[in-house]
Design a protein around this motif. Structure first.
Motif, PDB file in Angstrom:
ATOM      1  N   CYS A 441      61.595  60.320  62.909  1.00  0.00           N
ATOM      2  CA  CYS A 441      60.451  59.721  62.229  1.00  0.00           C
ATOM      3  C   CYS A 441      60.741  58.243  62.033  1.00  0.00           C
ATOM      4  O   CYS A 441      61.841  57.879  61.636  1.00  0.00           O
ATOM      5  CB  CYS A 441      60.247  60.414  60.879  1.00  0.00           C
ATOM      6  SG  CYS A 441      59.113  59.520  59.795  1.00  0.00           S
ATOM      7  N   CYS A 444      61.401  58.082  58.095  1.00  0.00           N
ATOM      8  CA  CYS A 444      62.425  58.913  57.458  1.00  0.00           C
ATOM      9  C   CYS A 444      63.693  59.047  58.279  1.00  0.00           C
ATOM     10  O   CYS A 444      64.663  59.639  57.827  1.00  0.00           O
ATOM     11  CB  CYS A 444      61.886  60.299  57.158  1.00  0.00           C
ATOM     12  SG  CYS A 444      60.277  60.290  56.392  1.00  0.00           S
ATOM     13  N   CYS A 485      56.066  64.300  61.202  1.00  0.00           N
ATOM     14  CA  CYS A 485      57.336  64.329  60.488  1.00  0.00           C
ATOM     15  C   CYS A 485      57.279  65.431  59.429  1.00  0.00           C
ATOM     16  O   CYS A 485      56.357  65.459  58.615  1.00  0.00           O
ATOM     17  CB  CYS A 485      57.596  62.988  59.826  1.00  0.00           C
ATOM     18  SG  CYS A 485      58.991  63.044  58.675  1.00  0.00           S
ATOM     19  N   CYS A 488      57.343  63.409  55.815  1.00  0.00           N
ATOM     20  CA  CYS A 488      56.270  62.554  55.324  1.00  0.00           C
ATOM     21  C   CYS A 488      54.938  62.801  56.023  1.00  0.00           C
ATOM     22  O   CYS A 488      53.913  62.242  55.641  1.00  0.00           O
ATOM     23  CB  CYS A 488      56.657  61.082  55.472  1.00  0.00           C
ATOM     24  SG  CYS A 488      56.691  60.545  57.196  1.00  0.00           S
TER      25      CYS A 488
HETATM   26 ZN    ZN Z   1      58.984  60.826  58.245  1.00  0.00          ZN
END
Ligand code: ZN
Ligand code: ANZ
Length: 848
Positions: A441, A444, A485, A488
């Protein structure tokens, strides 16, 4: 009379299948000491089908399992398939056939071949590493490794096969070449997933001690891990005036006792301090050298035979023991991946350093009294230290201890341990493997696929061709690569590398214990019911790779508290290789079997008539000496093939196939069959037997029970079979046999020749399989010899005989001999010069 194996074998295979004779459950009434887990190394289902090497180990474990069941053990004996792998993918690249299709077809073929051999597997536990319900848990274990920080991503130069277009683990590189295709391995720097096996290096060595494994395998693992105990020593780098700077260069050495002999230093071409160390005058030379070194493999760089190369960095360091300035060189015989990537060079006592010093005219200082002139060669043995101030007079061991004290006191060095073992490059840029369950991601970073979303299934691709850019064919499937993701919810991308073939086999023995569990990889109670594996049998080629990786994963699972033992495989046996014959020219080159003709027991090459020598060789397609097990089963029956492979020699030695031997075993089974046609009597074989011949047969039977039991217990199957042959030869002399004896024999034969065993058991009137019948016992009393026949020899001629109890002592035998008629007659008027006694056999008299 030939025994009807063509009817019997399918009949009993069907019976076992239908009755699920070998289904195993975790029966709580069976105590731990009466449970056994007996494991075969599962096959890779190659297109070539079963090889005669497979049934060797499989028969051995099968006999052992059948024997154990008959002795009241609860036995776990499963089989499955190591089904991910390159051949299916390479075939897919060529033909477009999905690897799963090829693999499943191969598995069907293997299963049919394995079943034709009558092995007592619990087929309900079969696993295939390529099915999503299996690899779901392989992915789950990977995530546990990842969460423990044992899986990390790195841009590293990896071994790269330019032909398979994939990265390789160190273990897959053999002498600089790809273990699969033979191409020369190069380096490529790409993003990789790496498993931190080095974190377990120490335990992987230590725990070998408690294992009942061949010493040779333990040693290979130890050498592969390569523990080295030495010291790290800090050298201060000097400025251009020779004054100390703040910069230190740390080396790893196993010989800190030789510090007074360190006349230069070397850093690896990849060393991070190179730029700092290189002076402006040397910059171009160093840059050119580094570019050149990057092109070489580790093997080329460390090859002792290769000419040493290197370049001076322009800088000097200060030898901490005597303050002398020593030059710092850059050379590729020092690897960045070992120790600190820098060394202190002691040319008088290290061969590589010596060669380098000679080539570049660097000083050589002797610091251990040498039996050679160190100006002409290095002295690498122990000795008494010289030219070393406070070490003078000490041997190597004491000098190392003293130097370590000195370094610690000055705060410039300490003990250090290094391992040759490298972390395990775990990603493959291929299609046919387990997808690595991670998502990249942009916000992240790397995020694991949530466990409840496993398995992360392999998608279908159009082309299996590796991209060659270092990305797997999965990278080309946008619909699969693009995802959200899990953390998120933003757009993210899937990891496209897959796992190496070793992954599935790292833990398959655990899945057999609980093959269809959807909640966990293996139920904890079941795991502790069976583990550890009591006996693991397979080829010696797995001594390092598979067995090291599996031990590593097992230890990780142990640390997670999900398995109960520190080690997976308590006892290991490597079966010997089954070889074949080939023919050799004087020039030592081998000739294929079909290019040879035999005349009068000699062998000649068909093309030029050269006489050839028959030699033992590995089975190979090119020598046309590969034995096809299907053909052998077809012609002689599975029981004959099983028994022959066990009769060839001890399980662990390598032995050549000889179909003549198989025919011999087949005749033996024919003989068993014809004896089974004889009438049976109900003579009590434990009571008094008047008939001398029958009493003698009982003795042979008693010996047979004792020997077959002991030998089967010890996996000495060849000698157990020999004893059964002795018994059968005796039986053939009788018109009828005591039923109790014949039943006992049938039971002993059954683990070895299970189809025939079941048939004979049924013939004896039993309604059920003998798989759980009680193994015969017979009093060892009946083995005892009542008397021995002792021969009386006088001056080399046989003159008389007498009987004596076995084990009668020499003096008594002499006395008994002297009482015989022959003795009296032929020694009359002579002097006895000498008497020699051979216990239980003869008394030899020299009379003059
Ligand atoms: Zn993410
Ligand atoms: C000085 C010395 C003197 C050494 C001597 C040996 C003999 P093992 O036993 O395999 O661990 N060395 C250290 N790091 C190296 C690297 N990255 N590349 C190549 N060689 C390296 O070997 C340890 C020895 O190998 C070390 O001890 C070092 O040389 C060298 F008479 O230090 B020795």
């Amino acid at each position: 009379m030939p025994y009807p194996f063509k009817n019997i074998e399918p009949k009993w295979q069907k019976y076992w299948d239908e009755h699920k004779t070998f289904k195993t459950t975790e029966n709580a009434d069976v105590p731990k000491e009466k449970r056994r887990y007996v494991l075969d190394m599962f096959p890779y289902p190659s297109g070539a089908g079963l090889h005669v090497g497979h049934p060797e180990g499989y028969t051995a474990t099968d006999i052992w399992c059948r024997y154990l069941r008959m002795n009241g053990y609860n036995v776990l004996h499963p089989m499955g398939y190591d089904a991910f792998g390159l051949p299916a993918e390479n075939y897919a690249i060529k033909t477009g056939t999905h690897p799963a299709t090829t693999t499943n077809a191969n598995i069907e073929h293997f299963t049919q071949q394995i079943k034709a051999l009558g092995f007592s597997y619990d087929w309900d536990r079969e696993i295939r590493t390529c099915t999503p319900d299996y690899y779901k848990w392989t992915q789950w274990i990977f995530l546990q490794l990842y969460k423990k920080g044992l899986a990390y991503e790195a841009e590293t130069p990896i071994n790269w096969c330019p032909s398979c277009l994939t990265g390789l683990a160190n273990e897959e590189v053999k002498e600089g070449h790809c273990d699969r295709c033979g191409a020369q391995v190069t380096h490529k720097t790409i993003r990789q997933w790496i498993l931190k096996i080095t974190a377990y290096a120490e335990r992987l060595i230590e725990d070998l001690d408690g294992l009942d494994w061949p010493e040779s395998v333990k040693l290979m693992q130890k050498n592969w891990i390569g523990k080295s105990e030495g010291a790290e020593v800090n050298f201060t780098v000097a400025d251009k005036d020779g004054k100390a700077t703040d910069t230190t260069l740390t080396v790893y050495t196993t010989r800190c006792d030789t510090l007074f002999g360190a006349t230069y230093m070397v850093v690896s071409p990849e060393h991070p301090m190179i730029e700092k160390l290189t002076t402006p005058e040397q910059a171009d030379a160093v840059k050119a050298y580094r570019e050149q070194a990057a092109k070489k493999s580790d093997l080329e760089r460390t090859d002792l035979a290769k000419d040493k190369t290197g370049v001076f960095s322009g800088s000097y360091a200060i030898n901490p023991v005597n303050g002398k300035l020593i030059p710092i060189w850059v050379a590729d015989y020092v690897l960045i991946s070992y120790g600190t990537g820098a060394i202190m060079a002691v040319p008088a006592h290290d061969t590589r350093d010596w060669e380098f010093a000679k080539k570049f005219n660097l000083p050589i200082i002797e610091v251990l009294k040498s039996e050679v002139d160190v100006q002409t060669q290095a002295w690498t043995e122990d000795g008494i230290h010289v030219n070393s101030e406070f070490l003078d007079g000490l041997n190597k061991k004491d000098a190392i201890a003293k130097m370590l004290e000195f370094l610690a006191e000055k705060g410039i060095g300490k003990k250090a341990v290094n391992y040759k073992l490298r972390d395990w490059v775990f990603s493959r840029q291929r299609y046919w493997g387990e997808p690595i369950p991670l998502v990249h991601c942009p916000d992240c970073g790397t995020v694991p696929v949530p466990e409840e979303e496993l398995p992360l299934e392999l998608p279908n691709v159009k082309t299996y061709q590796p991209t060659g850019t270092g990305e797997s064919p999965l990278a080309g499937i946008d619909s699969w690569v693009n995802c959200k993701c899990p953390k998120c919810g933003k757009d993210a991308k899937r990891e496209t590398n897959t796992m190496p073939q070793w992954a599935g086999s790292c833990w398959y023995y655990l899945r057999y214990i609980d093959p269809s569990n959807e909640k966990t990889f293996c139920d904890k109670a079941k795991e502790s019911y069976w583990m550890p594996v009591d006996l693991y049998v397979g080829g010696a080629e797995h001594a390092v790779l598979h067995l090291l990786y599996a031990r590593f994963w097992h230890k990780v699972l142990y640390d997670l508290g999900v398995v109960s033992t520190k080690e997976p495989f308590q006892r290991l046996i490597n079966q010997g290789m089954i070889t074949s014959f080939a023919f050799q020219r004087k020039s030592k080159s081998l000739v294929a079997v079909d290019a040879v003709e035999e005349r009068d027991g000699k062998y000649y090459a068909k093309d030029d008539g050269e006489e050839l020598e028959r030699v033992i060789a590995k089975m190979s397609k090119s020598l046309k000496n590969v034995v096809n097990p299907d053909e052998m089963i077809q012609n002689y029956g599975a029981d004959s093939v099983r028994m022959y492979e066990m009769f060839m020699g001890p399980l662990t030695v390598s032995k050549p196939w000889n179909t003549q031997g198989l025919i011999g075993i087949n005749r033996f089974l024919d003989k068993v069959w014809s004896i089974s046609e004889k009438p049976l009597t109900d003579i009590d074989i434990t009571g008094k037997i008047e008939d001398k011949a029958l009493a003698a047969l009982r003795k042979t039977y008693a010996k047979t029970v004792a020997k077959v039991t002991r030998d089967t217990e010890n996996l000495d199957f060849n000698t157990a079979i020999s004893q059964m042959m002795i018994f059968i030869n005796e039986c053939s002399k009788f018109d009828s046999l005591p039923k109790a004896m014949w039943e006992g024999f049938v039971l002993m034969l059954s683990p070895y020749a299970p189809h025939l065993g079941e048939e004979l058991w049924e013939k004896l009137g039993h309604k059920e399989s003998n798989a759980y019948a009680k193994w015969p016992v017979f009093s060892e009393e009946f083995c005892k010899e009542d008397s021995k026949e002792i021969v009386v020899m006088i001056n080399g001629k046989l003159r008389d005989k007498f009987s004596a109890a076995p084990g009668t002592d020499d003096e008594t035998l002499k006395k008994m001999a002297s009482e015989t008629e022959g003795y009296k007659k032929f020694t009359e008027g002579k002097t006895i010069a000498k008497v020699i006694v051979v216990k239980d056999k003869l008394v030899n008299i020299v009379a003059k």
